[in-house]
Design a protein around this motif. Sequence first.
Motif, PDB file in Angstrom:
ATOM      1  N   ILE A  28       0.835  -1.210   0.000  1.00 33.16           N
ATOM      2  CA  ILE A  28       0.000   0.000   0.000  1.00 33.16           C
ATOM      3  C   ILE A  28       0.866   1.256   0.000  1.00 33.16           C
ATOM      4  O   ILE A  28       0.611   2.199  -0.755  1.00 33.16           O
ATOM      5  N   ILE A  29       1.915   1.267   0.804  1.00 32.19           N
ATOM      6  CA  ILE A  29       2.803   2.429   0.859  1.00 32.19           C
ATOM      7  C   ILE A  29       3.511   2.625  -0.481  1.00 32.19           C
ATOM      8  O   ILE A  29       3.630   3.748  -0.972  1.00 32.19           O
ATOM      9  N   LYS A  30       3.963   1.533  -1.095  1.00 32.20           N
ATOM     10  CA  LYS A  30       4.640   1.641  -2.403  1.00 32.20           C
ATOM     11  C   LYS A  30       3.680   2.153  -3.470  1.00 32.20           C
ATOM     12  O   LYS A  30       4.059   2.977  -4.317  1.00 32.20           O
ATOM     13  N   MET A  31       2.443   1.685  -3.442  1.00 33.54           N
ATOM     14  CA  MET A  31       1.442   2.165  -4.399  1.00 33.54           C
ATOM     15  C   MET A  31       1.142   3.642  -4.163  1.00 33.54           C
ATOM     16  O   MET A  31       1.016   4.426  -5.112  1.00 33.54           O
ATOM     17  N   THR A  32       1.060   4.033  -2.899  1.00 32.88           N
ATOM     18  CA  THR A  32       0.823   5.432  -2.554  1.00 32.88           C
ATOM     19  C   THR A  32       2.003   6.293  -3.009  1.00 32.88           C
ATOM     20  O   THR A  32       1.813   7.390  -3.535  1.00 32.88           O
ATOM     21  N   GLN A  33       3.221   5.773  -2.825  1.00 26.65           N
ATOM     22  CA  GLN A  33       4.431   6.494  -3.260  1.00 26.65           C
ATOM     23  C   GLN A  33       4.376   6.748  -4.767  1.00 26.65           C
ATOM     24  O   GLN A  33       4.650   7.854  -5.230  1.00 26.65           O
ATOM     25  N   GLU A  34       3.996   5.736  -5.538  1.00 24.43           N
ATOM     26  CA  GLU A  34       3.917   5.879  -6.995  1.00 24.43           C
ATOM     27  C   GLU A  34       2.813   6.862  -7.391  1.00 24.43           C
ATOM     28  O   GLU A  34       2.997   7.705  -8.266  1.00 24.43           O
ATOM     29  N   LYS A  35       1.681   6.754  -6.746  1.00 24.61           N
ATOM     30  CA  LYS A  35       0.553   7.664  -7.005  1.00 24.61           C
ATOM     31  C   LYS A  35       0.960   9.106  -6.674  1.00 24.61           C
ATOM     32  O   LYS A  35       0.637  10.047  -7.415  1.00 24.61           O
ATOM     33  N   TYR A  36       1.672   9.270  -5.574  1.00 21.52           N
ATOM     34  CA  TYR A  36       2.160  10.580  -5.146  1.00 21.52           C
ATOM     35  C   TYR A  36       3.125  11.158  -6.183  1.00 21.52           C
ATOM     36  O   TYR A  36       3.006  12.313  -6.586  1.00 21.52           O
ATOM     37  N   LYS A  37       4.082  10.341  -6.636  1.00 19.38           N
ATOM     38  CA  LYS A  37       5.064  10.803  -7.631  1.00 19.38           C
ATOM     39  C   LYS A  37       4.388  11.225  -8.929  1.00 19.38           C
ATOM     40  O   LYS A  37       4.799  12.190  -9.564  1.00 19.38           O
ATOM     41  N   ASN A  38       3.371  10.470  -9.316  1.00 17.36           N
ATOM     42  CA  ASN A  38       2.667  10.769 -10.569  1.00 17.36           C
ATOM     43  C   ASN A  38       2.039  12.153 -10.567  1.00 17.36           C
ATOM     44  O   ASN A  38       1.861  12.755 -11.628  1.00 17.36           O
ATOM     45  N   LYS A  39       1.678  12.653  -9.391  1.00 13.46           N
ATOM     46  CA  LYS A  39       1.076  13.988  -9.290  1.00 13.46           C
ATOM     47  C   LYS A  39       2.027  15.065  -9.815  1.00 13.46           C
ATOM     48  O   LYS A  39       1.594  16.100 -10.300  1.00 13.46           O
ATOM     49  N   PHE A  40       3.331  14.825  -9.702  1.00  9.53           N
ATOM     50  CA  PHE A  40       4.317  15.825 -10.077  1.00  9.53           C
ATOM     51  C   PHE A  40       4.954  15.578 -11.448  1.00  9.53           C
ATOM     52  O   PHE A  40       5.770  16.374 -11.892  1.00  9.53           O
ATOM     53  N   ARG A  41       4.590  14.488 -12.109  1.00  7.81           N
ATOM     54  CA  ARG A  41       5.226  14.156 -13.397  1.00  7.81           C
ATOM     55  C   ARG A  41       4.979  15.211 -14.464  1.00  7.81           C
ATOM     56  O   ARG A  41       5.915  15.674 -15.109  1.00  7.81           O
ATOM     57  N   THR A 189      -1.927  20.387  -3.300  1.00 10.92           N
ATOM     58  CA  THR A 189      -3.069  20.010  -2.452  1.00 10.92           C
ATOM     59  C   THR A 189      -3.480  18.569  -2.728  1.00 10.92           C
ATOM     60  O   THR A 189      -3.748  17.801  -1.801  1.00 10.92           O
ATOM     61  N   SER A 190      -3.506  18.202  -3.986  1.00 16.50           N
ATOM     62  CA  SER A 190      -3.860  16.838  -4.372  1.00 16.50           C
ATOM     63  C   SER A 190      -2.841  15.827  -3.828  1.00 16.50           C
ATOM     64  O   SER A 190      -3.210  14.762  -3.345  1.00 16.50           O
ATOM     65  N   ALA A 191      -1.557  16.192  -3.891  1.00 16.45           N
ATOM     66  CA  ALA A 191      -0.513  15.310  -3.356  1.00 16.45           C
ATOM     67  C   ALA A 191      -0.643  15.175  -1.844  1.00 16.45           C
ATOM     68  O   ALA A 191      -0.436  14.091  -1.282  1.00 16.45           O
ATOM     69  N   GLU A 192      -1.020  16.251  -1.189  1.00 20.16           N
ATOM     70  CA  GLU A 192      -1.203  16.213   0.266  1.00 20.16           C
ATOM     71  C   GLU A 192      -2.359  15.288   0.653  1.00 20.16           C
ATOM     72  O   GLU A 192      -2.289  14.578   1.658  1.00 20.16           O
ATOM     73  N   LEU A 193      -3.408  15.278  -0.150  1.00 23.05           N
ATOM     74  CA  LEU A 193      -4.533  14.369   0.104  1.00 23.05           C
ATOM     75  C   LEU A 193      -4.089  12.911   0.003  1.00 23.05           C
ATOM     76  O   LEU A 193      -4.543  12.065   0.771  1.00 23.05           O
ATOM     77  N   ILE A 194      -3.191  12.637  -0.929  1.00 20.58           N
ATOM     78  CA  ILE A 194      -2.657  11.269  -1.054  1.00 20.58           C
ATOM     79  C   ILE A 194      -1.883  10.903   0.202  1.00 20.58           C
ATOM     80  O   ILE A 194      -2.009   9.793   0.726  1.00 20.58           O
ATOM     81  N   LEU A 195      -1.079  11.849   0.704  1.00 20.34           N
ATOM     82  CA  LEU A 195      -0.323  11.583   1.928  1.00 20.34           C
ATOM     83  C   LEU A 195      -1.242  11.357   3.117  1.00 20.34           C
ATOM     84  O   LEU A 195      -0.953  10.544   3.990  1.00 20.34           O
ATOM     85  N   ASN A 196      -2.365  12.065   3.144  1.00 19.68           N
ATOM     86  CA  ASN A 196      -3.311  11.916   4.259  1.00 19.68           C
ATOM     87  C   ASN A 196      -3.937  10.531   4.288  1.00 19.68           C
ATOM     88  O   ASN A 196      -4.418  10.091   5.334  1.00 19.68           O
ATOM     89  N   GLU A 197      -3.927   9.824   3.154  1.00 22.33           N
ATOM     90  CA  GLU A 197      -4.445   8.453   3.112  1.00 22.33           C
ATOM     91  C   GLU A 197      -3.585   7.505   3.944  1.00 22.33           C
ATOM     92  O   GLU A 197      -4.022   6.436   4.355  1.00 22.33           O
ATOM     93  N   LEU A 198      -2.320   7.897   4.177  1.00 21.36           N
ATOM     94  CA  LEU A 198      -1.423   7.032   4.950  1.00 21.36           C
ATOM     95  C   LEU A 198      -1.701   7.059   6.435  1.00 21.36           C
ATOM     96  O   LEU A 198      -1.265   6.204   7.176  1.00 21.36           O
ATOM     97  N   GLU A 199      -2.418   8.074   6.889  1.00 15.46           N
ATOM     98  CA  GLU A 199      -2.659   8.228   8.334  1.00 15.46           C
ATOM     99  C   GLU A 199      -3.442   7.047   8.897  1.00 15.46           C
ATOM    100  O   GLU A 199      -4.364   6.541   8.314  1.00 15.46           O
TER     101      GLU A 199
END
Length: 199
Positions: A28-41, A189-199
């Motif tokens: 889940i963390i690895k998938m979140t990391q990839e999703k997070y990175k994609n926001k900035f591509r 903001t969108s990337a921050e929402l992805i990070l909030n999913e980890l909580e």
Amino acid sequence: MELQEMQETWREMSLELEKQKKLTATIIIKMTQEKYKNKFRTITVFETIGTVICFIAALFILLNFTKLDTWYLVACGLITLGYLTILPILVLRSLYRIKNLNLISKNYKETLYSYTKEKKQLLLLQKLGVFGSFLVLFSSLPVFSKISSNKDFFKMDLGLSFYIILIGVLIFFYFFTQWGYKSYMKITTSAELILNELE
């Protein structure tokens, strides 16, 4: 004997279940990391293209710098060169740092702290870029005028059409820079929402 076997089986199943939980959390963390990175591509691609264009313009000015034969043209040239080289490097570096935030090696609180710090840095650079672009618009006009036509911009009779075009360019710059800054706000903001999913 049967009770001992059941306890052993239960212990093995508990260990197996614990391993599965850890594996699932890691996935889940690895998938979140990839999703997070994609926001900035996408924004990274645009910033890279912009950096290349800035470097080409800076190289053009540098190769023709001797044509800037007065102190004020040299000052305009230096301001323009500084903006075209320093700001793009700082923005790309900041984008790289925020994009490559390691979600796996830190806990949620540390990750959010690092993200907030990098986000503030990136948005500050964007604000500086917005204000700097207006300054550079005025410092680059005399530079490119002198290099391309060998005429001193400050001694030219510019006429009404120039001022109408300049006003149009300023209006375009204003809306373009506002759109760019809002895009950065939306992405962060969108990337921050992805990070909030980890909580």
